[in-house]
Design an enzyme around this catalytic site. Structure first.
Site, PDB file in Angstrom:
ATOM      1  N   GLU A 128       0.827  -1.211   0.000  1.00  0.00           N
ATOM      2  CA  GLU A 128       0.000   0.000   0.000  1.00  0.00           C
ATOM      3  C   GLU A 128       0.858   1.257   0.000  1.00  0.00           C
ATOM      4  OE1 GLU A 128      -2.631  -1.108  -1.112  1.00  0.00           O
ATOM      5  OE2 GLU A 128      -4.117  -0.419   0.330  1.00  0.00           O
ATOM      6  N   THR A 181      -5.178   9.120  -6.527  1.00  0.00           N
ATOM      7  CA  THR A 181      -5.176   9.151  -5.059  1.00  0.00           C
ATOM      8  C   THR A 181      -4.495  10.435  -4.575  1.00  0.00           C
ATOM      9  OG1 THR A 181      -5.045   6.762  -5.108  1.00  0.00           O
ATOM     10  CG2 THR A 181      -4.592   7.784  -3.001  1.00  0.00           C
TER      11      THR A 181
END
Ligand code: ADP
Length: 309
Positions: A128, A181
């Site tokens: 991540e 993001t």
């Protein structure tokens, strides 16, 4: 066991009032991964289908997460990874988390399960970090543990699996627009007002309480985000219209999934979730944007083994 085939499900993170701490696992959407032992040491991503993503170990979240696991648990053989993407990267439903979690889960199984699913979270978080720049656990935790999870602390990490009512269903719409993001993070304010923080943590606590006690009124009243959604929702075309129709169709609440552009709604019962899905469909048809709609039970199991040999 020399080879394992996995189903790595999608997930919804944030869940309105639980920014960066809450997440839940979806059931029908996910990737498949095949991982096998090789005599050649190291991690080798040999095939990716369904999407253009890097095969280089250090550039793929699956590779990075797997290397982190092997660093702490070295072994005298290596692993080959094949990834069959069902979740589009950048969709907001945990595409990177499915690959990160899948890689460490599969390797752990092939090594004879030295670690628990909970212990694997910290390695999946390394993937991540590659995808988003921060080692967050709110997607990988529900993928590994199933159900709803709460990140009490991401540094340790300390992850708590939460119970949830079995009648809870999610409707998820994925507008096929690109929302980076980094852009979704950039609109957030660095400082928040105390009155908003009080509202948010009141809601978060009530949501967790509602999940424990099957109290749908509590869940409905607390699925509110006064901190992130007001800023981020402007990046998702039709967000307000989707939210309105979801609530009018009987949803308990509706919010941004992860950092978007996917939008989720939670409902009591399959019938209501279906009405929410129809409402979202009729509303979004009018926007000139391609989209996908999913209806899902909360997946209680997380990653599953499809086959092994
Ligand atoms: P989502 O919003 O669905 O969770 P993210 O934005 O977290 O997706 O992650 C997508 C990013 O991670 C993209 O930049 C993508 O190129 C990168 N990435 C690297 N490896 C993978 C992988 N195996 N699966 C998905 N994304 C990957």
């Amino acid at each position: 066991m020399n080879e394992i085939k996995l189903f790595c499900p999608a997930s919804v993170a944030n869940v309105s009032c639980g920014f960066d701490v809450l997440g839940f696992c979806l059931e029908p959407i996910g990737d498949e991964m095949v991982i096998r032992k090789t005599s050649k040491k190291g991690i080798h991503i040999i095939k990716i289908e369904g999407q253009k993503l890097p095969l280089e170990t250090q550039k793929n979240v699956a590779g990075v997460a797997a290397l982190a696991l092997l660093e702490d648990h070295p072994c005298n053989y290596g692993f080959e990874i094949e990834i069959y993407k069902g979740i589009k990267a950048g969709s907001g439903i945990g595409s990177s988390a499915a690959s990160s979690a899948g890689a460490v889960f599969g390797i752990n199984e092939l090594m004879g399960k030295p670690l628990s699913r909970n212990e694997l979270i910290k390695y999946a978080m390394k993937g991540e970090k590659l995808a988003s720049g921060s080692a967050h656990a709110d997607n990988v935790s529900p993928v590994l543990l199933g159900g709803f999870t709460l990140v009490r602390c991401s540094k340790t990490p300390d992850i708590i699996a939460l119970p949830f009512p079995s009648e809870l269903y999610a409707t998820v719409i994925h507008p096929k627009i690109e929302l980076r993001t980094s852009d979704a993070r950039a609109v957030l304010k660095k400082k928040i007002y105390l009155d908003k923080a009080i509202e948010q943590w009141g809601n978060l606590a009530a949501l967790v309480s509602g999940l424990y006690t099957n109290n749908f009124d509590s869940i409905k009243n607390s699925l509110v985000d006064v901190i992130i959604e007001p800023h981020r929702s402007a990046l998702i075309p039709g967000f307000q219209e989707l939210k309105k129709v979801a609530i009018e169709s009987g949803a308990l609440g509706c919010g941004i999934s992860g950092s978007g552009p996917s939008v989720f709604a939670l409902s009591k019962g399959h019938k209501t979730a279906l009405e929410v899905q129809n409402g979202m469909n009729n509303t979004y048809k009018k926007f000139n944007i391609e989209y996908e709609l999913h209806l899902s039970r909360i997946n209680p199991k997380g990653i599953q083994i499809i086959s092994s040999k």
